[in-house]
Each structure stands twice: as C-alpha cells, then as structure tokens.
Design a protein around this motif. Structure first.
Motif, PDB file in Angstrom:
ATOM      1  N   ASP A 229       0.791  -1.230   0.000  1.00  0.00           N
ATOM      2  CA  ASP A 229       0.000   0.000   0.000  1.00  0.00           C
ATOM      3  C   ASP A 229       0.826   1.284   0.000  1.00  0.00           C
ATOM      4  O   ASP A 229       0.263   2.373  -0.118  1.00  0.00           O
ATOM      5  N   ASP A 230       2.159   1.181   0.154  1.00  0.00           N
ATOM      6  CA  ASP A 230       3.015   2.382   0.202  1.00  0.00           C
ATOM      7  C   ASP A 230       2.513   3.397   1.221  1.00  0.00           C
ATOM      8  O   ASP A 230       2.361   4.586   0.926  1.00  0.00           O
ATOM      9  N   HIS A 231       2.239   2.942   2.423  1.00  0.00           N
ATOM     10  CA  HIS A 231       1.704   3.828   3.457  1.00  0.00           C
ATOM     11  C   HIS A 231       2.688   4.970   3.741  1.00  0.00           C
ATOM     12  O   HIS A 231       3.910   4.753   3.779  1.00  0.00           O
ATOM     13  N   PRO A 232       2.198   6.208   3.930  1.00  0.00           N
ATOM     14  CA  PRO A 232       3.112   7.340   4.164  1.00  0.00           C
ATOM     15  C   PRO A 232       3.967   7.202   5.427  1.00  0.00           C
ATOM     16  O   PRO A 232       5.022   7.821   5.525  1.00  0.00           O
ATOM     17  N   GLU A 233       3.518   6.421   6.407  1.00  0.00           N
ATOM     18  CA  GLU A 233       4.310   6.196   7.617  1.00  0.00           C
ATOM     19  C   GLU A 233       4.949   4.804   7.586  1.00  0.00           C
ATOM     20  O   GLU A 233       5.023   4.104   8.591  1.00  0.00           O
ATOM     21  N   SER A 234       5.442   4.437   6.410  1.00  0.00           N
ATOM     22  CA  SER A 234       5.928   3.069   6.221  1.00  0.00           C
ATOM     23  C   SER A 234       7.132   2.730   7.097  1.00  0.00           C
ATOM     24  O   SER A 234       7.279   1.587   7.537  1.00  0.00           O
ATOM     25  N   ASP A 235       8.006   3.711   7.368  1.00  0.00           N
ATOM     26  CA  ASP A 235       9.174   3.421   8.215  1.00  0.00           C
ATOM     27  C   ASP A 235       8.736   3.075   9.641  1.00  0.00           C
ATOM     28  O   ASP A 235       9.242   2.113  10.239  1.00  0.00           O
ATOM     29  N   ASP A 236       7.809   3.834  10.186  1.00  0.00           N
ATOM     30  CA  ASP A 236       7.294   3.563  11.534  1.00  0.00           C
ATOM     31  C   ASP A 236       6.621   2.190  11.562  1.00  0.00           C
ATOM     32  O   ASP A 236       6.797   1.405  12.509  1.00  0.00           O
ATOM     33  N   LYS A 237       5.850   1.904  10.506  1.00  0.00           N
ATOM     34  CA  LYS A 237       5.101   0.650  10.467  1.00  0.00           C
ATOM     35  C   LYS A 237       6.027  -0.554  10.299  1.00  0.00           C
ATOM     36  O   LYS A 237       5.830  -1.595  10.924  1.00  0.00           O
ATOM     37  N   LEU A 238       7.051  -0.407   9.470  1.00  0.00           N
ATOM     38  CA  LEU A 238       7.986  -1.518   9.281  1.00  0.00           C
ATOM     39  C   LEU A 238       8.764  -1.797  10.561  1.00  0.00           C
ATOM     40  O   LEU A 238       9.022  -2.953  10.911  1.00  0.00           O
ATOM     41  N   MET A 239       9.134  -0.742  11.272  1.00  0.00           N
ATOM     42  CA  MET A 239       9.872  -0.922  12.520  1.00  0.00           C
ATOM     43  C   MET A 239       9.031  -1.688  13.539  1.00  0.00           C
ATOM     44  O   MET A 239       9.525  -2.583  14.237  1.00  0.00           O
TER      45      MET A 239
END
Length: 356
Positions: A229-239
């Motif tokens: 989905d290329d979420h805009p908060e992808s770094d926070d979500k991946l962490m």
C-alpha cells in the motif's frame, strides 16, 4: 503440560528522534568515572551523519563492524578479544547499531565477555551459563526481529545456528524510525521480507497459539501496508512490524523457509534476508498464499531474485546444505508436527534446493 517461560526486552523506546536519548540511557549504566561502553556499529555508517551522533566518551571502545558476510563465531571471538584488550575491567554496556547482523554481533559479544570457551560452544538452545553484559540494540534496518528475539544467529565451524538463551535478549532497545529511512531499496525489501516470512511461517505452523497469532497477524498487516500500500508512515510501520514479528516467533517458531535459508547462508554465503527470499520463492506447496503475495510485493518493487543457483551444484555441496537444513528440528516440527523426521528426508530437501 508446561509452557515456555521466556524473557522479553525489559526496556524500549520508540519514536522519531529517540536515538538522541542513547547517551541518557547509558548514563544510568556508568557508575564510575572509568566505566566504558562498547559500540559495535555497522561500518556502512562510518562516513554518514549517524557516525557523529554516536555518544562515544574518551574511555569507550567504538568498533566499526563489517557485515558483508554473515556473522560468524570466529568474528565474535575476535571482537571479544579486541574488547578484552581494551580494558582489564568489564564493559558496562555493549551497544549494537545497524541491521540484524550488527545487533546479533552485539548480543554475542555481550554474552562472550562473561562466558568462556568461544562462541561455537554455545550454539544451540539454553547453553549460556552466565548473564551477559548489559546490551542495547538500535536497528538501522528493520525486518529481522533481532531487536526482540532471544537468539543471535552465527555461522560456526559446523553449521549456522543461534545462541538461543534468555540471556541473549537485549536489556534495552531504541527504535527510531528516522534511522531506517535511507536504506537501499534491495536491503529494505530483503530485510523486511524476513519479517513477512516470519509471520507466514508462524501463522501456518503447528506451534501456533493466540500469543503468537496476535503479534503475527498485526505484523503481517503492517507488512502489507508497507510493501503493497506504500503507506506514508511506512518506516514507523515496518519498525513495529519487525518487533512484532520477532515477538510472534518467541512463542512459536519459524519454518521451512528459514531452514532452507540457513543452508544457503552457511554453504553459499547468502545473507539471511535475500536467502529467505530465494528459498521462499520455491515453497508454493508449503505456503501457497504467502508465496503468491510475496511475488506481488517483488513485482511492485522491481525486485529480481537470482535463479538457478543450486541447479548445477555438485552433489556434495547440496548434501552440506541438506545437513544444515535437516538439523533444525524445531523448525521442521513447526511445519509437520510430531513425526517430522519421517517427512523431512534428504531427498525432499535435495529436491527443494535443486529448484533454487
């Protein structure tokens, strides 16, 4: 029936910019003027802005670690000797900054500073005798779950296997999503897929329970937001996906993909993340829906995996990989349950490797 009584990370900080609190955290461990900290930092950061932000004091030991190859017992023992040569006293903390390999090295060195005999001696489950030096994990790549797990995975003289112990668990982690934003696309993908695959193996395994299911399902949902989905908060979500993926397998286990990947890493030298991806891509019969979705993620991010790497290898090379994969009993038990030994034959594993 007895249930697993496992340790979790007792202290954690999550948030953008939280790396700045490392000095404050370490101040709690420094009791005397000459107390020193060991920093093991992935050398990819050596000439990057992060290098100037590591709060090194004059008495501390900063070591830039190279993780071009998978962490090994030899590397751990050499690092341990280097730290011991730095001071007659014991470090008050060992800080690992980097991806899963750098964090695993920090865990291992923290253990070996208090346990004699070389790290290969402790590859296995619950073999560590003495508590480790205080140690902190700070991921700059997310996906392995090393920040949450009770293992440090090393290539040893005989095989690739973790030092699995409650003493291995970090005392503190700092999860700052700003630290993972500039990761190269291929590393970002391969490391994140380690997390995705953790969840598929855990959620489809015989060890599944509501604890691992709760973490695994949420982690999987976060992975989909990041990679589909290329979420805009992808770094926070991946962490957070990485942390939860690590927690999911704490009360269950990984499976067929990780078993095959260990053989690829040990014999052919493939890094854990890409090794998992290469192995997962041939496991349609084990995880059909997961493999299908994984290929959608690869297509979306223009990832091309090596093909045919085992097709023409000598039989003796394949046999070495089979030996490593077959030795990981708990993983195969999670795939097949009781009686897995009858199903995980040399021929099955040979056929799977020949497809890679």
């Amino acid at each position: 029936m007895s249930f697993k009584n496992f340790k979790v990370v007792p202290k954690m900080i999550f948030g953008r910019g939280s790396f700045a609190q490392l000095d404050e955290v370490l101040a709690e461990e420094r009791k005397q003027a000459n107390d020193f900290v060991v920093f093991l930092v992935d050398d990819v950061h050596k000439d990057k802005p992060l290098a100037d932000r590591v709060p090194v004091k004059p008495q501390d030991k900063l070591i830039w670690v190279n993780v071009d190859d998978e962490p090994s017992t030899k590397q751990v023992d050499e690092l341990t000797l280097e730290v011991q040569a730095h001071s007659d006293s014991l470090a008050v903390s060992v800080v690992g900054i980097g991806g899963g390999s750098a964090m695993d090295l920090a865990k291992a060195v923290a253990l070996m500073l208090t346990n004699e005999g070389g790290s290969a001696k402790y590859q296995g489950w619950d073999l560590i005798e003495n508590p480790a030096v205080h140690h902190i994990g700070i991921p700059t790549l997310s996906g392995t779950g090393a920040e949450a797990s009770r293992t440090t995975v090393l290539c040893g003289p005989e095989r690739k296997l973790g030092m699995n112990s409650d003493y291995t668990v970090f005392d503190q982690i700092i999860m700052d999503p700003e630290l993972i934003k500039d990761a190269p696309t291929d590393q970002w993908f391969y490391t994140g897929m380690d997390c995705y695959i953790h969840c598929i193996e855990s959620l489809e395994g015989t060890y599944l329970n509501e604890f691992s299911k709760a973490y695994g399902e949420k982690s999987l949902a976060l992975c989909r937001q990041v990679y589909l989905d290329d979420h805009p908060e992808s770094d926070d979500k991946l962490m957070m996906a990485s942390f939860m993926g690590g927690m999911s397998i704490a009360y269950s286990q990984v499976g067929a993909c990780h078993a095959l990947s260990y053989g690829l890493s040990y014999v052919l030298g493939y890094h854990h993340g890409i090794g998992n991806c290469i192995a997962f891509d041939v496991l349609d019969e084990f995880y059909p829906e997961g493999v299908k979705e994984f290929r959608q993620m690869m297509e979306k991010h223009n990832i091309t995996l090596p093909k045919g790497i085992c097709k023409d290898l000598p039989d003796e090379t394949i046999a070495k990989m089979v030996k490593v994969a077959k030795s990981l009993g708990p993983l195969w038990h999670n795939v097949y349950g009781d009686g897995w030994e009858e199903k995980v034959t040399d021929q099955l594993l040979t056929d799977l490797y020949r497809r890679i």
